[in-house]
Write an enzyme that holds these catalytic residues in place. Structure first.
Site, PDB file in Angstrom:
ATOM      1  N   LYS A 156      45.802   2.563  -9.629  1.00 42.66           N
ATOM      2  CA  LYS A 156      46.615   3.778  -9.574  1.00 42.66           C
ATOM      3  C   LYS A 156      46.025   4.819  -8.617  1.00 42.66           C
ATOM      4  CE  LYS A 156      49.637   4.922 -11.838  1.00 42.66           C
ATOM      5  NZ  LYS A 156      49.534   5.444 -13.203  1.00 42.66           N
ATOM      6  N   SER A 172      43.190   6.356 -12.227  1.00 42.41           N
ATOM      7  CA  SER A 172      43.449   6.180 -13.647  1.00 42.41           C
ATOM      8  C   SER A 172      42.213   5.595 -14.312  1.00 42.41           C
ATOM      9  CB  SER A 172      44.646   5.240 -13.863  1.00 42.41           C
ATOM     10  OG  SER A 172      44.719   4.827 -15.210  1.00 42.41           O
ATOM     11  N   GLU A 219      51.884  17.068  -9.074  1.00 45.70           N
ATOM     12  CA  GLU A 219      52.343  17.194 -10.457  1.00 45.70           C
ATOM     13  C   GLU A 219      51.912  18.530 -11.055  1.00 45.70           C
ATOM     14  OE1 GLU A 219      50.752  13.705 -12.253  1.00 45.70           O
ATOM     15  OE2 GLU A 219      52.293  12.378 -11.415  1.00 45.70           O
TER      16      GLU A 219
END
Length: 436
Positions: free
Chosen positions: A262, A256, A269
């Site tokens: 993260k 991130s 996804e």
């Protein structure tokens, strides 16, 4: 340029003005044709990578000539396809003759590779026990291998459907003419054999207007991507800190820009997101197809973008999924830690069934035992024998044997279950499917 008929276009004798560039872009399909032709020939070994690139550049030059109005049609060019192939050979030499060779089976190999990696992981990781979930709530203990194989069987069905699709799409339309067939008694059976088709379009009107072969492939793609999406969702959930069952390789994750801790499962996804895109390709083309009158209409040119986009994205998605599964780090200890004794409530009911009590009644008794443990703020196995006897007098000392996760899994010996024997059977079935 003077307002002479645009003879470079085969339909151009009727027109004197140049095609609007926007309309030309809207109307033409060669940019899609050249991509899929060259790529598919490379994938099946007809072209080397260098030959693929050379042919793609050559076709781009042919397209440029059409675009600029400099393409010169020769007297012996039978149609646009032979004209393009002839000009391609002039530009790149004998290599141009490979343009119409071969069929790609890349998607079959992609599905097989994904099944194979799921099967190999399942075979190597049979010791890992975990909760099985329904409604995202812990249900019963299973093997991690059993979960992997559940996805593998979905892909096995996709593989079967793809094989079954081939005879229905392998139908030769060549020789149907514009709509009323060929007046020169062309031997279409010979053409079908030489070109590798399994059958012939028996009706010329149907032959020029049919696009079911594209719709069926898009349907297959949509279902295959749906299966990829569901597997991705499982792995996304299990990779969260809340579960911690698996860790994705850095190769298939990103960080991130704002939150340095993260590790995002972007690969999964994107697989989940691509499924919507592929379904959209299918739905969009069906909407194009549904209102058309018989035989050929220019709307049918809209088949290429959804088809080629789906071919590209399904092929890439299968490879990404294979890489994700192959490089997963699995945390068996965390899976086992997630098992709580309440997932053996069904086993407790089964225990009483073996004592001769109907399941409808034992289900109620087991539920009361769970409620009692919750009231006591303890695990169900921490209830005393007297507690169990207060619920039903059929409980005896051997009730303690119920509370063993491995034993619970191993009791499920029916075909399809998570016991070692049944997992081994499933692995054998899938390996056999890969050899077909």
């Amino acid at each position: 340029m003077s307002d002479q008929p645009t003879k470079q276009k085969l339909w151009g004798g009727r027109f004197t003005g140049k095609t609007d560039p926007l309309m030309h872009e809207f109307n033409q399909s060669l940019k899609y044709d050249k991509r899929i032709l060259c790529k598919s020939l490379h994938l099946i070994g007809i072209l080397t990578k260098d030959e693929e690139e050379k042919m793609t550049r050559g076709l781009a030059e042919v397209a440029k000539e059409w675009d600029q109005g400099t393409f010169v049609i020769q007297a012996d060019d039978e149609d646009i396809h032979t004209a393009n192939e002839r000009r391609l050979s002039e530009i790149i030499g004998p290599l141009g003759g490979k343009l119409h060779t071969g069929r790609s089976r890349n998607d079959q190999q992609g599905v097989k590779a994904l099944i194979r990696v799921l099967v190999e992981r399942a075979d190597n990781e049979k010791d890992y026990l975990m909760p099985g979930y329904t409604h995202l709530q812990r249900g019963q203990p299973i093997r991690w291998s059993h979960l992997l194989l559940s996805h593998a069987f979905s892909f096995r069905s996709d593989l079967d459907r793809l094989k079954e699709l081939i005879p229905r799409v392998s139908v030769l339309p060549l020789g149907s003419g514009a709509l009323a067939g060929n007046p020169f008694c062309v031997d279409r059976e010979f053409l079908a054999k030489e070109l590798g088709f399994q059958s012939i379009a028996e009706n010329s009107l149907w032959g020029v207007g049919d696009r079911d072969f594209i719709v069926e492939f898009l349907m297959w793609s949509s279902l295959t991507m749906t299966h990829l999406s569901r597997m991705s969702e499982d792995l996304i959930i299990y990779s969260t800190a809340e579960f911690g069952f698996v860790t994705l390789s850095d190769a298939y994750s990103t960080g991130s820009s704002m939150m340095p801790q993260k590790k995002n499962p972007d690969s999964l996804e994107l697989l989940r997101g691509k499924s919507g895109r592929i379904f959209g390709n299918m739905a969009g083309f069906l909407m194009t197809l549904k209102g058309l009158p018989s035989t050929y209409n220019k709307d049918l040119q809209e088949d290429k973008e959804p088809l080629f986009d789906s071919v590209d994205n399904v092929g890439a998605s299968l490879k990404i999924a294979e890489g994700v599964v192959a490089t997963l780090e699995v945390h068996g200890a965390k899976m086992r830690k997630a098992l709580t004794m309440d997932v053996l409530a069904t086993d407790l009911a089964d225990y009483l069934v073996r004592k001769g009590i109907p399941f409808r009644e034992t289900h109620h008794v087991s539920g009361r035992a769970v409620a009692l443990a919750e009231a006591r703020q303890c695990q169900i196995n921490e209830l005393s024998l007297e507690d169990f006897k207060s619920l039903n007098d059929k409980f005896t000392e051997d009730v303690k044997d119920v509370f063993d996760f491995e034993a619970s899994v191993e009791r499920r010996q029916a075909i399809g279950g998570p016991s070692r024997k049944m997992v081994d059977r499933q692995i054998a079935v899938l390996r056999a499917a890969l050899t077909e």
